[in-house]
Design a protein around this motif. Structure first.
Motif, PDB file in Angstrom:
ATOM      1  N   GLY A 277      -4.636   4.673   1.360  1.00  0.00           N
ATOM      2  CA  GLY A 277      -5.816   4.231   2.092  1.00  0.00           C
ATOM      3  C   GLY A 277      -6.691   3.296   1.289  1.00  0.00           C
ATOM      4  O   GLY A 277      -7.224   2.311   1.817  1.00  0.00           O
ATOM      5  N   LEU A 278      -6.838   3.566  -0.001  1.00  0.00           N
ATOM      6  CA  LEU A 278      -7.667   2.702  -0.844  1.00  0.00           C
ATOM      7  C   LEU A 278      -7.079   1.303  -0.963  1.00  0.00           C
ATOM      8  O   LEU A 278      -7.809   0.311  -0.969  1.00  0.00           O
ATOM      9  N   VAL A 279      -5.763   1.216  -1.073  1.00  0.00           N
ATOM     10  CA  VAL A 279      -5.143  -0.112  -1.178  1.00  0.00           C
ATOM     11  C   VAL A 279      -5.343  -0.899   0.114  1.00  0.00           C
ATOM     12  O   VAL A 279      -5.577  -2.116   0.090  1.00  0.00           O
ATOM     13  N   THR A 280      -5.298  -0.211   1.254  1.00  0.00           N
ATOM     14  CA  THR A 280      -5.500  -0.917   2.522  1.00  0.00           C
ATOM     15  C   THR A 280      -6.962  -1.264   2.758  1.00  0.00           C
ATOM     16  O   THR A 280      -7.269  -2.253   3.428  1.00  0.00           O
ATOM     17  N   SER A 281      -7.894  -0.470   2.207  1.00  0.00           N
ATOM     18  CA  SER A 281      -9.315  -0.676   2.515  1.00  0.00           C
ATOM     19  C   SER A 281     -10.046  -1.488   1.450  1.00  0.00           C
ATOM     20  O   SER A 281     -10.690  -2.496   1.769  1.00  0.00           O
TER      21      SER A 281
ATOM     22  N   ALA B 261       0.828  -1.206   0.000  1.00  0.00           N
ATOM     23  CA  ALA B 261       0.000   0.000   0.000  1.00  0.00           C
ATOM     24  C   ALA B 261       0.858   1.251   0.000  1.00  0.00           C
ATOM     25  O   ALA B 261       0.560   2.232  -0.697  1.00  0.00           O
ATOM     26  N   MET B 262       1.936   1.227   0.778  1.00  0.00           N
ATOM     27  CA  MET B 262       2.840   2.373   0.824  1.00  0.00           C
ATOM     28  C   MET B 262       3.496   2.597  -0.539  1.00  0.00           C
ATOM     29  O   MET B 262       3.643   3.737  -0.995  1.00  0.00           O
ATOM     30  N   GLY B 263       3.875   1.519  -1.192  1.00  0.00           N
ATOM     31  CA  GLY B 263       4.492   1.641  -2.510  1.00  0.00           C
ATOM     32  C   GLY B 263       3.582   2.316  -3.504  1.00  0.00           C
ATOM     33  O   GLY B 263       4.002   3.221  -4.247  1.00  0.00           O
ATOM     34  N   TYR B 264       2.309   1.915  -3.526  1.00  0.00           N
ATOM     35  CA  TYR B 264       1.369   2.534  -4.464  1.00  0.00           C
ATOM     36  C   TYR B 264       1.046   3.971  -4.065  1.00  0.00           C
ATOM     37  O   TYR B 264       0.890   4.844  -4.927  1.00  0.00           O
ATOM     38  N   GLY B 265       0.926   4.231  -2.777  1.00  0.00           N
ATOM     39  CA  GLY B 265       0.665   5.593  -2.332  1.00  0.00           C
ATOM     40  C   GLY B 265       1.778   6.540  -2.751  1.00  0.00           C
ATOM     41  O   GLY B 265       1.526   7.619  -3.312  1.00  0.00           O
ATOM     42  N   PHE B 266       3.029   6.148  -2.501  1.00  0.00           N
ATOM     43  CA  PHE B 266       4.157   6.966  -2.913  1.00  0.00           C
ATOM     44  C   PHE B 266       4.275   7.000  -4.437  1.00  0.00           C
ATOM     45  O   PHE B 266       4.717   8.002  -5.012  1.00  0.00           O
ATOM     46  N   GLY B 267       3.896   5.890  -5.088  1.00  0.00           N
ATOM     47  CA  GLY B 267       3.970   5.817  -6.541  1.00  0.00           C
ATOM     48  C   GLY B 267       3.038   6.780  -7.237  1.00  0.00           C
ATOM     49  O   GLY B 267       3.260   7.139  -8.403  1.00  0.00           O
ATOM     50  N   VAL B 268       1.999   7.212  -6.563  1.00  0.00           N
ATOM     51  CA  VAL B 268       1.115   8.256  -7.093  1.00  0.00           C
ATOM     52  C   VAL B 268       1.548   9.625  -6.574  1.00  0.00           C
ATOM     53  O   VAL B 268       1.574  10.609  -7.316  1.00  0.00           O
TER      54      VAL B 268
ATOM     55  N   VAL C 143      -3.408  13.223  -2.098  1.00  0.00           N
ATOM     56  CA  VAL C 143      -3.795  12.242  -3.126  1.00  0.00           C
ATOM     57  C   VAL C 143      -3.018  10.940  -2.918  1.00  0.00           C
ATOM     58  O   VAL C 143      -3.576   9.839  -3.038  1.00  0.00           O
ATOM     59  N   GLY C 144      -1.746  11.044  -2.586  1.00  0.00           N
ATOM     60  CA  GLY C 144      -0.974   9.843  -2.296  1.00  0.00           C
ATOM     61  C   GLY C 144      -1.541   9.063  -1.124  1.00  0.00           C
ATOM     62  O   GLY C 144      -1.612   7.828  -1.160  1.00  0.00           O
TER      63      GLY C 144
END
Length: 244
Positions: free
Chosen positions: A179-183, A46-53, A173-174
Motif C-alpha cells: 500500500g505504501l508503494v502505491t500511495s 508495488a507487489m514485488g516490494y510487498g511480497f519482498g517484505v 506487514v507485506g
C-alpha cells in the motif's frame, strides 16, 4: 528455542537479499528493455516490494525479528526495544544482504541492462531519486513513508493479536508495504530502507553497465538519513500510544 547470533545474522542477511530480489527485481522487470514484464506498471513493482517484505518476515520473524532494514534496527534500539550491542552486526548483515540481492538482480537481468539505453530506467532498478528533483520533497517522502511503515509493522507484530498469530501479522506487514508503494511511492520510488538504497547505488557506480549514467551520490544521504529519522519517530509513536 535459543537462537545463536550467527543464525540471527544469517536471517537478516538472507531476508534483506530476498527483499532486494523481489523488490528491485520487479523494478528491473518493468523498466528494462525487452523483458517479459516491460512496462507492466507500478502495481507490479508495488507487489514485488510487498511480497519482498512479507516473505522474509514469514520466514525469519521468529529467528531475528526480520528487521531487514537498518532504520528499523536503529529505531528499535533508540526506543529501548532492541539491544544496542546487536545493532552494528544486524546492520552489517543487512547491508551485505542488500548487496548480494542486488547482484542477483543484475545477473538475472544482465542482457536487458545491456539493451536498455535509458540511464533513468537503469538507475531506477538500483536506487531511488525524487521525481521532481526536490531534495526537501525527497526527504519528506522517505521520512513519512518509513514512519508509517515502522508504526504499522510494530503494531502488527507487537500487539497481542500479532503475537498470537505472527503469520497473519507478517502478511499484513507485506500489505502495508504494498500500500505504501502505491500511495506514497510516486515521488521517490520509494526506499524506506537505507540498505535497499545505499548498497545498490554503490553497485550501480561500480558495475560495467552501458548507458548507466550517474549514480547521483550528491543526494544519496537522503534515503539513508530520512528513513532512519522516520523510523525513530514511528517507533516512538508506537511506544507512546500503543505498547503495553
Amino acid at each position: 528455542m535459543e537462537v545463536s547470533l550467527f543464525t540471527k545474522l544469517a536471517a537478516e542477511f538472507f531476508g534483506t537479499a530476498i527483499l532486494m530480489i523481489f523488490g528491485n527485481g520487479a523494478v528491473a522487470n518493468v523498466e528494462l528493455k525487452n523483458t517479459k514484464g516491460h512496462q507492466a506498471g507500478w502495481l507490479n513493482i508495488a507487489m514485488g516490494y510487498g511480497f519482498g517484505v512479507m516473505f522474509p518476515v514469514l520466514m525469519f520473524g521468529s529467528i531475528s525479528g526480520a528487521h531487514i532494514n537498518p532504520a528499523m534496527t536503529i529505531a528499535q534500539a533508540v526506543n529501548g526495544m532492541f539491544d544496542w550491542s546487536l545493532v552494528l552486526p544486524y546492520i552489517v548483515a543487512q547491508l551485505l544482504g542488500a548487496l548480494v540481492g542486488q547482484l542477483v538482480v543484475f545477473a538475472t537481468y544482465y542482457p536487458h541492462y545491456r539493451e536498455t539505453g535509458s540511464a533513468d530506467a537503469i538507475l531506477a532498478t538500483f536506487c531511488t531519486t525524487d521525481a521532481e528533483g526536490s531534495r526537501s520533497n525527497y526527504f519528506l517522502n522517505e521520512f513519512f513513508g518509513t514512519l508509517v511503515l515502522v508504526l504499522g509493522a510494530l503494531c502488527c507484530l507487537s500487539l497481542s493479536w500479532g503475537e498470537k498469530d505472527p503469520a497473519a501479522a507478517a502478511i499484513v506487514v507485506g500489505f502495508i508495504v504494498w500500500g505504501l508503494v502505491t500511495s506514497l511511492g510516486g515521488p521517490t520510488g520509494p526506499g524506506l530502507n537505507p540498505a535497499r538504497d545505499l548498497m545498490p547505488r554503490l553497485l550501480h557506480s561500480l558495475l560495467p553497465i552501458p548507458s548507466k549514467g550517474t549514480s547521483r551520490w550528491n543526494e544519496a544521504w537522503i534515503p539513508v538519513v530520512a528513513p532512519i529519522v522516520g523510523a525513530i519517530v514511528g517507533a516512538f509513536l508506537f511506544n507512546a500510544f500503543f505498547a503495553a
